[in-house]
Write an enzyme that holds these catalytic residues in place. Structure first.
Site, short mmCIF file in Angstrom:
data_model
loop_
_atom_site.label_atom_id
_atom_site.label_comp_id
_atom_site.label_asym_id
_atom_site.label_seq_id
_atom_site.Cartn_x
_atom_site.Cartn_y
_atom_site.Cartn_z
N CYS A 290 1.19 -0.81 0.11
CA CYS A 290 -0.05 -0.03 0.22
C CYS A 290 1.03 0.99 -0.12
O CYS A 290 1.63 1.60 0.80
CB CYS A 290 -0.72 -0.31 1.27
SG CYS A 290 -2.24 1.17 1.63
N PRO A 291 0.78 2.56 -0.28
CA PRO A 291 -0.42 2.25 -2.01
C PRO A 291 -0.36 2.37 -2.86
O PRO A 291 -0.76 2.40 -4.16
CB PRO A 291 -0.62 3.92 -1.55
CG PRO A 291 0.42 4.74 -1.04
CD PRO A 291 1.52 3.86 -0.58
#
Lengths: 347, 73
Positions: free
Chosen positions: B12-13
């Site tokens: 993430c991200p």
């Protein structure tokens, strides 16, 4: 070449914490030492351990270690140290001495980054009035930095995280949103003015003046990895009393600019996990959009203090907090009597 | 013909950033995305919907297949 600290890591800051439910499970297997000198230990997820040496002297002891939340190494060092020192302040203590704990990839030989991280940390320990006295390093793929801190506290004046009283007002001293902003930094969409704001708050020590600490503060904790709702839930659920909180969404301070990042998908796994775990405790009395709601679960690195205080003294507390640079401190709600499963009411 | 992108295994991200870049390049059409976490599925869906795309998500063996298509044909 620009070296981006955050490209060297997976999860950032306090969002990299182990799932609280799993943690609870592991910790429950550890034999807990009962000793009347241990005023705070495992039992209610305290910010730091407290050991009573004599009637007037207690030691506060804590350790915290985080992965990068910003790209600049000096700033990261400052943030990690501010975050570690916060646990001493959250017990009502004063830091005496700190040791560095650092993980860094030896293979990459980017030691100038490490130098800057450690310098940032050292400067914050000095600002907090403590002495940096050594440390320990591990060769590791991902950089991590933090401190073990020893502080002093009067055992009669320890402020616990689970001792709020019905009718108390709740104050939050820093705006929420730093977890979303560090995700947006990693996603390379964060704007400078928003990052500057987040850095300002993450590097602001949670040190309160003696005058503030002598007000009738019943309970105190810092808002970190479990987000605002997670830390509110510890405060009331671990109190052993039938307590709840009523929180006013419009009064919760939030860093400007984060809603756009949420809409662009910059929500950390930690925020989603916190929401999954703690949303069963929440009763929503108003319509909340996803972006307003998820902020309440966003893991905060070096977040603000959550203060549960006698309503008679709340105005004075806010005035002093503003004078001490916590300009966005707000009364966010009130402690109420509640037997309900959904003990955190959002209005 | 639709384009495909696999963002499984990315932390993430990065999944949402990778898909965002791809959608900016494509401007319209259909993009099929493979993701392995609920967080990435939700983040990508939110970003795509907020930037004017339609998203259909299917769960397959604990992973997700997202069909992202432009609203204008």
């Amino acid at each position: 070449m620009i070296e981006k600290l955050m490209q060297m890591t997976r999860a950032s800051g306090c969002a990299a914490k182990i799932n609280p439910k799993d943690l609870e499970n592991f910790l429950s297997k550890i034999k807990q030492t009962k000793d009347k000198r241990l005023l705070a230990g495992f039992e209610h997820n305290e910010d730091a351990a407290v050991y009573k040496l004599d009637e007037n002297t207690g030691i506060v002891f804590t350790l915290d270690l985080i992965t990068p939340v910003v790209n600049d190494p000096y700033t990261f060092g400052q943030i990690a140290a501010t975050n570690s020192l916060s646990d001493v302040f959250a017990m009502g203590g004063k830091p005496l001495m700190a040791l560095n704990i650092v993980c860094f990839p030896e293979e990459e030989r980017k030691y100038h980054l490490l130098d800057m991280i450690l310098q940032g940390g050292a400067d914050k320990v000095a600002e907090a009035g403590g002495l940096l006295a050594g440390g320990h390093s591990v060769n590791d793929k991902e950089p991590k930095y933090g401190l073990a801190v020893v502080g002093l506290v009067d055992p009669k004046k320890v402020i616990y995280n689970n001792t709020p009283e019905v009718g108390d007002f709740l104050i939050l001293t820093k705006p929420l949103g730093v977890g979303i902003i560090s995700t947006a930094i990693k996603g390379e969409i964060a704007e400078k003015r928003v990052v500057d704001k987040a850095v300002f708050w993450m590097t602001k020590l949670n040190k309160l003046s003696q005058e503030l600490l002598e007000l009738n503060i019943h309970s105190l904790t810092d808002v970190t990895g479990f987000g605002l709702v997670g830390h509110l839930s510890e405060m009331i659920l671990l109190s052993g009393k039938e307590l709840g909180v009523e929180v006013s969404i419009k009064d919760i301070p939030v860093i400007d600019g984060i809603y756009n990042y949420i809409n662009m998908g910059m929500v950390s796994k930690g925020a989603m996990r916190n929401q999954k775990i703690y949303s069963c405790l929440v009763e929503k009395n108003i319509n909340l959009s996803f972006e307003k709601e998820i902020v309440l679960f966003d893991p905060q690195t070096s977040g603000g203090l959550l203060i549960s205080i006698d309503p008679q003294q709340v105005e004075k507390a806010i005035k002093l907090l503003h004078q001490e640079g916590f300009a966005e401190s707000k009364i966010i709600g009130e402690v109420i009597k509640s037997k309900s499963k959904e003990r955190i009411k959002i209005c | 013909m639709s384009e495909k992108i696999d963002v499984r295994g990315l932390s993430c991200p990065l999944p949402v950033v990778t898909v965002r870049k791809k959608l900016l390049e494509m401007k319209n059409g259909v993009l099929e995305v493979l993701v392995d976490t609920g967080t990435s599925r939700d983040n990508i869906t939110r970003m795509a919907v907020n930037t004017g795309w339609k998203v259909e998500a299917k769960e397959e063996d604990g992973e997700y297949r997202l069909i992202i298509s432009s609203k204008k044909k």
